[in-house]
Write an enzyme that holds these catalytic residues in place. Structure first.
Site, mmCIF file in Angstrom:
data_model
loop_
_atom_site.group_PDB
_atom_site.id
_atom_site.type_symbol
_atom_site.label_atom_id
_atom_site.label_comp_id
_atom_site.label_asym_id
_atom_site.label_seq_id
_atom_site.Cartn_x
_atom_site.Cartn_y
_atom_site.Cartn_z
ATOM 1 N N HIS A 46 3.466 125.266 -18.240
ATOM 2 C CA HIS A 46 4.067 126.061 -19.254
ATOM 3 C C HIS A 46 4.722 125.363 -20.407
ATOM 4 O O HIS A 46 5.059 126.580 -21.590
ATOM 5 C CB HIS A 46 5.439 126.128 -18.037
ATOM 6 C CG HIS A 46 6.511 127.336 -18.482
ATOM 7 N ND1 HIS A 46 6.330 128.957 -18.066
ATOM 8 C CD2 HIS A 46 7.390 126.802 -19.730
ATOM 9 C CE1 HIS A 46 7.057 129.010 -18.896
ATOM 10 N NE2 HIS A 46 7.610 128.583 -19.818
ATOM 11 N N HIS A 92 9.239 135.299 -17.238
ATOM 12 C CA HIS A 92 10.101 133.879 -16.113
ATOM 13 C C HIS A 92 9.660 134.696 -14.685
ATOM 14 O O HIS A 92 10.524 135.288 -13.881
ATOM 15 C CB HIS A 92 11.502 134.547 -16.380
ATOM 16 C CG HIS A 92 13.109 133.663 -16.304
ATOM 17 N ND1 HIS A 92 13.225 133.214 -15.669
ATOM 18 C CD2 HIS A 92 11.777 132.278 -17.017
ATOM 19 C CE1 HIS A 92 14.018 132.302 -16.114
ATOM 20 N NE2 HIS A 92 13.343 131.470 -16.236
ATOM 21 N N SER A 530 1.487 132.539 -18.622
ATOM 22 C CA SER A 530 1.789 132.107 -18.065
ATOM 23 C C SER A 530 0.983 131.946 -16.643
ATOM 24 O O SER A 530 -0.159 133.380 -16.178
ATOM 25 C CB SER A 530 2.976 133.065 -17.307
ATOM 26 O OG SER A 530 3.277 133.386 -16.258
#
Length: 728
Positions: A46, A92, A530
């Site tokens: 990340h 997220h 991601s």
């Protein structure tokens, strides 16, 4: 006494044994437990982009409109008159699956800080949400939680949520995607960066106090889920939009003078990443006294303080003699303001606690010396499979259309968008529901258009073509509202990069994105990767999300996709070949995802788009809509549904398969509504520019009609498009 570091502890920190061996070499000793945690935070996927960086470097990031490309908190583009637009999208995903409300809310909070840390006042929020099947037992709760979290945070802080998308597919059953985008407006001469400068400059902690929430959040986001994912709830941060509002105003007030040398959001990996990134960019060291960190919980350890991802916090490096004036501002806004350290020439991260040095790591070991992998990847084997309609049950065009319009993916999403305040700040000219939202630059007669798009099934079938397609669709959406596309941000959501096929999807999608962006002069200025989106070795479809920003120089009469009047001429721009591979028609009517995506002709995309934009700028277009998912008939339906104005579409003069013509998802096409009196002018411009077009019908009262095939009252069409959620 420091904890003994075992293989199990190394593995729990998301590090490979070889990576740990490299840490030992860089330090020339064993790390202590605090240092191990810091390496874990900075070396995870990340934060370090260790599996993606070599591919990301190939993307086009420069252009005369680009002020700041990737590498900062957000990208920045020039829109003239000393105005700049600051924007970025981030994921997220993992936190939102574990705790949907707080996961989504803190995703919004984090992306807002990325924007205002650069000196921009946020003016718009967007999102791209992907959920599992509506019939999956978790979907409804996840959907309601995520939407509530986005609305709760955005509405409370007072930033309009103006555009987005919601999609459903089985591939996201155990790993939803929540991508949040923020857009801000700044002055070109008052932009702030995160590069530290100078020695013995004050390092200041501002905002909320530090708690134990979010510890190892970044590491958790860099690992696959398993059956124990629910146990990871402590790694999800908790947001407070009211505090963020105070932090926003305090930072913008401080930015009015020349107090700030550098400023950085405490996002993923918290105090660790913010301090390391500032020092690394400035080729400096940084020393922190952890005894001074404001904590809201008792007996917090250095490890917890450095890895906490508590929200609404910033790290600032101040010019000399500016502490007291800055302190007064943050005191006025009732926020913590504490000098917790200083810059040094040591080029180390030095951590003190109880008057002892508890951690000492070379900055380059955490940043430039982080792992960089050129992972093996497999090229996608494409099967040139033609879709033969004769093998499917013959459907009436009307029945097939209704099935699509009443499906979860294509039904009206106003039940979601009504939960978002779209008009706060009073500059929203066009909100969600159009091809792109339009936001006026405050007190000016110009505006920006913003939109987000994704197309996972195309990318799964053919990653290169899918990557190109999603950039082009985003481009068309901005063109359709009269905006000149300027730049994109991307959020690249993929499965496990250690899997060669998944890494191949990533590499090839980026090849497609690169090719389209270069051809369209549509650079990438910011973004996020991601990876590890999957559960128990089952990976999601490759889902790159593109957020685009365009400029409307003169905001006279905004264009949207709703029909405006009766007896207008309807023109279809671009050739129709009737491509049904990976189409909405097959998926919604037959539950089949087969074939290749439609081909992308970048020359046609550019020429058609520029011609449409020219017509809009000459005020020759009443409404416009790009043709994408569902084909021509769905585009026409969407233009009718909200306006309650019908159409009469004539059968083509040349005999062709009507299913392919109306449901084919060929790219590079637009539907335009033209006033009859302007038809000759429009046709002349199109012919002079060698643009293929067809005059396919007119608008009319009451009925959505295709000659001899479909005749539906527009009120019924509206009801069908709005019925799905009532039964969900």
């Amino acid at each position: 006494m420091d904890m003994k570091i075992t293989d199990k502890i190394i593995e729990k920190h998301g590090l490979k044994i070889q990576e740990y061996n490299n840490i030992q070499k860089l330090l020339k000793r064993d790390p202590n437990f605090l240092e191990l945690g810091i390496f874990s935070a900075m070396w995870n996927e990340h934060c370090s982009y260790k599996s993606s960086k070599i591919h990301l470097k190939k993307l086009p990031t420069k252009g005369k409109q680009v002020i700041q490309g990737p590498g900062e908190n957000a990208g920045i583009i020039d829109i003239g008159d000393n105005d700049a637009i600051v924007f970025k999208i981030e994921s997220h995903n993992h936190p939102s699956y574990i705790e949907p409300y707080q996961g989504a809310a803190t995703g919004v909070g984090g992306i807002l800080r990325d924007v205002f840390t650069m000196g921009a006042r946020p003016i718009a929020l967007l999102n791209s949400l992907h959920f599992g099947s509506p019939s999956h037992p978790k979907t409804k709760n996840l959907l309601n939680g995520v939407v509530s979290g986005i609305g709760g945070y955005g509405n409370c802080i007072g930033i309009p949520t103006v555009a987005g998308e919601i999609k459903f597919n089985d591939t996201y059953n155990e790993n939803i995607l929540v991508n949040a985008m923020a857009v801000g407006h700044a002055k070109k001469d008052k932009i702030f960066y995160s590069k530290a400068k100078g020695v013995n400059k004050a390092v200041v902690y501002v905002g909320s106090k530090t708690g134990r929430d979010g510890i190892h959040g970044a590491s958790m986001a860099s690992a696959e889920f398993d059956e124990n994912s629910e146990e990871k709830k402590p790694t999800v941060q908790v947001g407070d939009p009211f505090t963020e509002k105070l932090l926003l105003e305090a930072c913008l007030e401080l930015m009015k003078d020349d107090s700030i040398i550098a400023i950085q959001d405490m996002g993923a990996a918290g105090l660790t990443s913010s301090s390391v990134e500032m020092a690394s960019k400035g080729l400096l060291g940084i020393e922190l006294d952890l005894d001074k960190v404001p904590c809201r919980e008792e007996n917090m350890t250095p490890y917890e303080m450095m890895l906490s991802e508590s929200q609404e916090r910033m790290l600032i490096i101040l010019e000399d003699n500016k502490e007291e004036s800055a302190r007064k501002i943050f005191k006025k806004w009732d926020l913590d303001f504490v000098v917790i350290g200083k810059t040094t020439n040591s080029k180390n991260l030095t951590l003190k606690h109880n008057k002892e040095v508890v951690g000492e790591i070379p900055i380059e070991a955490l940043a430039s010396k982080a792992p960089l992998y050129d992972r093996k990847w497999k090229k996608k084997k494409l099967t040139k499979k033609n879709i033969e309609l004769k093998k499917f049950k013959k459907l009436k065009i009307e029945d097939a259309l209704i099935k699509i319009l009443s499906s979860p993916n294509n039904s009206n999403k106003s039940w979601v968008t009504k939960q978002y305040d779209q008009m706060v700040m009073c500059d929203t000219v066009q909100r969600s529901g159009s091809d792109a939202a339009i936001i006026r630059i405050h007190n000016k007669d110009k505006a920006i258009a913003v939109t987000v798009d994704s197309s996972a099934n195309y990318c799964k079938s053919d990653p290169i073509t899918g990557g190109k397609q999603i950039v082009c669709e985003n481009w068309r959406n901005l063109i359709s509202v009269g905006a000149q596309p300027l730049a994109i941000t991307n959020c690249l959501n993929f499965g496990n990069p250690e899997n060669e096929e998944i890494m191949g999807e990533f590499a090839e999608c980026l090849i497609g994105i690169k090719e389209a962006c270069e051809f369209l002069n549509y650079p990438v200025v910011s973004g996020n990767v991601s990876f590890y989106n999957g559960t128990n070795k089952k990976n999601i479809y490759p889902t790159p999300v593109i957020g685009g920003v365009g400029l409307i120089n003169t905001l006279s009469k905004p264009i949207d996709h709703n029909f405006k009047k009766i007896n207008s001429i309807i023109i279809l721009i671009g050739k129709t070949f009737g491509h049904l591979g990976q189409s909405c028609y097959l998926k919604e009517n037959f539950k089949i995802e087969e074939g290749n995506p439609p081909e992308i002709n970048l020359i046609n995309e550019k020429n058609n788009g520029e011609a449409v934009l020219n017509l809009i700028h000459k005020n020759l277009v009443i409404s416009a809509h790009d043709v994408s998912e569902g084909g021509l008939i769905v585009a026409l339906s969407e233009m009718s549904i909200q306006s309650k104005i019908g159409v009469r579409i004539e059968k083509a003069k040349k005999l062709r398969n009507l299913t392919e013509f109306f449901f084919g998802e060929d790219q590079g096409r637009y539907v335009l509504e033209i006033d009859k009196k302007n038809l000759s002018k429009v046709e002349k411009i199109l012919k002079n520019n060698d643009i293929f077009y067809e005059n396919i019908g007119i608008t009319q009262k009451t009925f959505f009609e295709i000659e001899g095939e479909v005749k539906i009252d527009t009120n019924d069409l509206f009801k069908k498009n709005n019925q799905w959620y009532n039964n969900f």
